[in-house]
Structure formats: C-alpha cells, structure tokens
Design a protein around this motif. Structure first.
Motif, short mmCIF file in Angstrom:
data_model
loop_
_atom_site.label_atom_id
_atom_site.label_comp_id
_atom_site.label_asym_id
_atom_site.label_seq_id
_atom_site.Cartn_x
_atom_site.Cartn_y
_atom_site.Cartn_z
N VAL A 136 8.82 -124.56 -11.69
CA VAL A 136 9.99 -124.20 -10.90
C VAL A 136 10.29 -125.26 -9.85
O VAL A 136 11.45 -125.65 -9.63
N ARG A 137 9.25 -125.76 -9.19
CA ARG A 137 9.47 -126.79 -8.16
C ARG A 137 9.99 -128.08 -8.76
O ARG A 137 10.87 -128.74 -8.19
N LEU A 138 9.44 -128.47 -9.92
CA LEU A 138 9.94 -129.68 -10.57
C LEU A 138 11.38 -129.50 -11.03
O LEU A 138 12.18 -130.45 -10.97
N ARG A 139 11.75 -128.32 -11.49
CA ARG A 139 13.14 -128.07 -11.88
C ARG A 139 14.06 -128.16 -10.67
O ARG A 139 15.20 -128.66 -10.77
N ARG A 140 13.61 -127.69 -9.50
CA ARG A 140 14.43 -127.77 -8.30
C ARG A 140 14.62 -129.21 -7.85
O ARG A 140 15.63 -129.54 -7.20
N LEU A 141 13.67 -130.08 -8.20
CA LEU A 141 13.81 -131.50 -7.86
C LEU A 141 14.73 -132.24 -8.81
O LEU A 141 14.94 -133.45 -8.65
N GLY A 142 15.27 -131.55 -9.81
CA GLY A 142 16.21 -132.17 -10.74
C GLY A 142 15.62 -132.60 -12.05
O GLY A 142 16.32 -133.21 -12.87
N MET A 143 14.36 -132.29 -12.32
CA MET A 143 13.73 -132.70 -13.57
C MET A 143 14.15 -131.73 -14.70
O MET A 143 14.24 -130.53 -14.47
N PRO A 144 14.42 -132.23 -15.89
CA PRO A 144 14.78 -131.34 -17.01
C PRO A 144 13.65 -130.35 -17.32
O PRO A 144 12.48 -130.59 -17.01
N ARG A 145 14.04 -129.25 -17.98
CA ARG A 145 13.06 -128.20 -18.22
C ARG A 145 11.94 -128.67 -19.13
O ARG A 145 10.76 -128.40 -18.89
N GLY A 146 12.28 -129.37 -20.20
CA GLY A 146 11.25 -129.83 -21.12
C GLY A 146 10.28 -130.80 -20.46
O GLY A 146 9.06 -130.70 -20.64
N LEU A 147 10.82 -131.76 -19.68
CA LEU A 147 9.95 -132.73 -19.01
C LEU A 147 9.09 -132.05 -17.95
O LEU A 147 7.89 -132.36 -17.82
N ALA A 148 9.67 -131.12 -17.19
CA ALA A 148 8.90 -130.42 -16.17
C ALA A 148 7.77 -129.60 -16.81
O ALA A 148 6.63 -129.57 -16.31
N THR A 149 8.06 -128.96 -17.94
CA THR A 149 7.03 -128.20 -18.64
C THR A 149 5.93 -129.11 -19.15
O THR A 149 4.73 -128.81 -19.03
N ALA A 150 6.31 -130.23 -19.74
CA ALA A 150 5.32 -131.16 -20.30
C ALA A 150 4.42 -131.73 -19.19
O ALA A 150 3.20 -131.79 -19.34
N VAL A 151 5.02 -132.14 -18.09
CA VAL A 151 4.23 -132.71 -17.00
C VAL A 151 3.25 -131.69 -16.43
O VAL A 151 2.07 -131.96 -16.23
N THR A 152 3.74 -130.47 -16.21
CA THR A 152 2.88 -129.43 -15.64
C THR A 152 1.75 -129.07 -16.60
O THR A 152 0.59 -128.94 -16.20
N ALA A 153 2.07 -128.90 -17.89
CA ALA A 153 1.05 -128.52 -18.86
C ALA A 153 0.00 -129.62 -19.02
O ALA A 153 -1.21 -129.34 -19.04
N VAL A 154 0.45 -130.87 -19.11
CA VAL A 154 -0.50 -131.97 -19.29
C VAL A 154 -1.42 -132.08 -18.08
O VAL A 154 -2.65 -132.21 -18.21
N LEU A 155 -0.84 -132.04 -16.89
CA LEU A 155 -1.68 -132.15 -15.69
C LEU A 155 -2.65 -130.97 -15.58
O LEU A 155 -3.82 -131.14 -15.23
#
Length: 456
Positions: A136-155
């Motif tokens: 949710v925070r990454l989406r609020r920063l303007g990141m696309p949903r797929g990229l935000a999900t991938a970054v969060t899951a990988v980390l």
C-alpha cells in the motif's frame, strides 16, 4: 261421570307421553343406523292438548341428548401443543447442534486430508497480512501494483530466507564447540549430582547411561524409519513453502478481486453483512500479525542479550528460535525458554542455567502483562481460556501449524461474529425487518411478530 272423564284424560296424557317417547327412541335408532341425527323439536310447534281439556296443553317430555353426541370421542389436540415449550426449544436446538457438529466433523476430516494445502494457505494469509501494508505504501508513492507487489514479495522472501540461513549457519558453525561443551557440562552435572544432598551414587549414573545407550542400540530400526519419515516431512515442508510463496504473491497482487469473487458466493440476503465483516476481519488479522512480530522481536532481543552476557553458546540462534516460537501462543514461549535454559545448563552449569531462567521468566512476564495488552490492544482481545482451547485443538488437528493458526482464527471469528450481531441489531432498529423466512415448526406456535413491519 266427572271422575270418569278426569281418569280418561289422565290416561290419554300418559298414552300421549308414551307415544312421544317411542317416537324419540325410534328416531335415535334410525339415526344410529343411518347416520342422521334426529331433528330436534321446534320450539314454536303447537303442543298437543289433552283430550277433554281444550286449554290444557300436554307437557312435552324433555329432549334427551342424542346417542352420537354422548358417545363421540373428544378431539385430540395438536401433538406439538402438548409438548412443553422448553422441550420443544431444546429439541429444535438439538438437531441444529447435531447438524453443525456433523458439518464440523466432515470439515475436520477434509482439512486433515488436505492439511498441507490448508496450512500453506493459512501461512500465506499471515505473511500477506504482514507484507500488505508495504504494498500500500509503495502504491501511494506512485509505483505500479505489479512492481510494488514484486518488490515487497521478493524482499520479504529474501529476509525470511536469510534468517533461516543464518540459523542453520550458526548451528553448523558452533556444532563442534557445542558438542565439546555438552560433554563437559554432562561431566560437571555428574560431579554435581555425586556431591549433591540427593545421595546419587556413581553406579546409578552409570546404569542410567548404560540403559540409554542400550535403548538407542535396540531402537536403531525405529530411528532409521523416523529418519526416512523426516525426509518425507522435509519434502512436504518444501512443497508447503512453495505453495505459501505463490499464494502470498497472488494475494498481494489480486487480493481485492479474490475477495469480491468469494463475496459473490454468499447469498444475497447476507452479502451486505459479510461485505462489512470482511475488512474488519482483515484489520484484526493484520493487527495480530504486526503485534505478534513486534512482541516476538522484543522477546528475542532481550533474551538473546541475556544469554550473550551469560556467555551461553549459540545465543544468536537461540534468539532466532525464540522469535519463531513466539508465534505459537503459550506453548512456544515455554518451549523456547526451556531450550535456552537446557543449553545454559549443559554448557555453563547450574548457576548460569538459573540466571538464564530468571532472564526468560522476567522477559515473558513483561511480555504478558505489558507488551501484549499495549501493542495488541483491543483489536485482537481473546479470553485466555479461548486461547488455551484453540491452541490445544489446533495442535491436535494439524500439529505445530494448527497451533500457530488457531489463535488468529479465533480472533478473526470473534470480530466477525461481533460485527454481524451489531449489524443485525442495527438493521432491525432501522426497520429493515427480520432477514429470512418466517418462524416455522413447533416453536412457531403462538408466535406473533413484535414488529408490524415484519414480512415473512
């Protein structure tokens, strides 16, 4: 002459009365044989007059009750109205409880057959509840949903993998030193037992060691089979981890659409209430996971520091074990604390073990009386008895995984039930009426709706 006329008049009256009784009896017999009731005498019919006296009507005999009316059986009441109200309510509640018990039994059987899939999905739900705020925070920063999900899951998966690798590395790195310390600690415990006031002799200690070695030697086949089962369990754990990872990825990316699809399976009459209970249940689960992670991290840090300053070997891996076991309510803290005390006992002696026990007890008391009420708060307030029963039932059904999932499941269920009760009460007060069909069955006898707006 006058006496003779009076006697004849009385005789005529008697004959007339006898004729009336014979006619009545004949009518009764005909009614019994033919099924027709005799016609009662009309009140306005002229009464027969006695012969010889024009103004003296003959007294008609009283109409007797007809035979069918006398011998007719009384109507039997409705059986449901004869049964007491409390027994009727108990009976209807009993068959509903039996139905629910049967449904739960079948559900438990199904869960036991696909336990790996259920536990993997439950673990994915817990991990998703922990990682979803970052998406949710990454989406609020303007990141696309797929990229935000991938970054969060990988980390998230990388951090979890690094923690597991660190624990294994520390255990393998200190295994030789730990074995030497355990051997020395056993010798110290042996000397302490010989000098203790318990009057333990060296022969008794040697007999215990001999029996232990013989038991291990005679149960080699069982140990080998257990090892093979351990390999099977390892394969199942890896499969469950992969399922949990994929489920977490899809829940993070498409969780709202999955929820809307599941909501479409709910009946239309109950869809509004379930739609309101879902977000509240998710907030409860998220609060539980966040609070548990914070409490477990605090426990691991402070107990790990205590073990480190007491010079207990593998203090860091023990702290990681304490963090992981903190997700099992009640039982996990006892197991991890006992493990730390045993390691301190066999490596550093009795005094160090007592000090480690004091550290563990102090941190756990602070956790139970300060951290959990302050961090978790009212969001996941569950009675301690419910926690104990849930952990026991979850452990019996699905082992350690069931014990981990049991408490958040109870917390979410408590939130959902409380919201649905409040929602139903509010709808009734707003005049929406009762939801569902009208009362029926034996308990509906004599029931009158309290609200005029009620429509079945």
């Amino acid at each position: 002459m006058a006496k003779r006329e009076g006697w004849l008049g009385r005789l005529g009256n008697r004959l007339t009365a006898m004729e009336a009784r014979l006619n009545e009896r004949r009518a009764e017999v005909e009614a019994e044989s033919g099924g027709d009731l005799p016609e009662p005498p009309r009140p306005d019919a002229a009464a027969p007059k006695a012969p010889g006296r024009a103004d003296a009507p003959v007294q008609a005999p009283a109409v007797r009750e007809s035979a069918p009316e006398r011998y007719r059986r009384p109507e039997r009441p409705d059986p449901a109205s004869v049964v007491p109200w409390g027994m009727r309510v108990a009976a209807e509640a009993s068959w509903r409880l039996l139905l629910l018990a049967g449904m739960l039994w079948v559900l438990m059987k199904v869960i036991s057959e696909v336990r790996l899939v259920v536990l993997a999905f439950a673990a994915a739900m817990l991990v998703t509840a922990m990682l979803q705020p970052f998406v949710v925070r990454l989406r609020r920063l303007g990141m696309p949903r797929g990229l935000a999900t991938a970054v969060t899951a990988v980390l998230g998966f990388v951090v979890i993998g690094l923690v597991g690798w660190f624990v294994v590395w520390q255990v393998m790195e200190n295994l030789d030193d730990l074995s030497d310390r355990v051997r020395d600690g056993i010798n110290e415990l042996k000397l302490w037992a010989l000098d203790s006031p318990f009057h333990v002799t060296e022969k008794q200690i040697n007999d215990i060691a001999k029996n232990l070695s013989e038991t291990i030697g005679t149960n080699t086949e069982q140990i080998t089979s257990a090892g093979l089962q351990g390999v099977t369990v390892l394969v199942e754990i890896l499969t469950g981890m992969l399922l949990a990872m994929f489920s977490t990825l899809f829940l993070l990316y498409d969780g709202k659409r999955i929820w809307n699809w599941a909501l479409g399976l709910v009946p239309a009459a109950a869809r509004a209430g379930v739609a309101g209970a879902g977000p509240r249940a998710w907030r409860t689960l998220t609060a539980y996971v966040r609070g548990t992670v914070i409490v477990a991290l605090i426990d691991a840090i402070f107990i790990g520091l205590g073990l480190y300053f007491l010079d207990v070997p593998m203090a860091v891996p023990l702290a990681v074990f304490i963090f992981l076991f903190a997700f099992i309510p009640l039982v996990g803290a006892v197991i991890s604390g006992a493990l730390a005390v045993v390691v301190a006992l066999v490596t550093q002696g009795v005094f160090t073990a007592l000090m480690a026990l004091l550290v563990v007890l102090a941190v756990q008391q602070i956790e139970g009386h300060v951290l959990q009420p302050f961090i978790l708060g009212r969001a996941v307030r569950v009675h301690p008895l419910a926690v104990v029963l849930a952990v026991a039932a979850g452990g019996m059904i699905a082992g350690i995984g069931g014990a981990v999932v049991a408490v958040p499941l109870v917390a979410v269920t408590n939130t959902v039930v409380g919201y649905l009760k409040a929602y139903s009460r509010d709808q009734h007060h707003l005049g929406a009426g009762m939801v569902g069909p009208a009362p029926h069955g034996s308990t509906a006898l004599g029931v009158v709706p309290d609200d005029e707006d009620y429509t079945p």
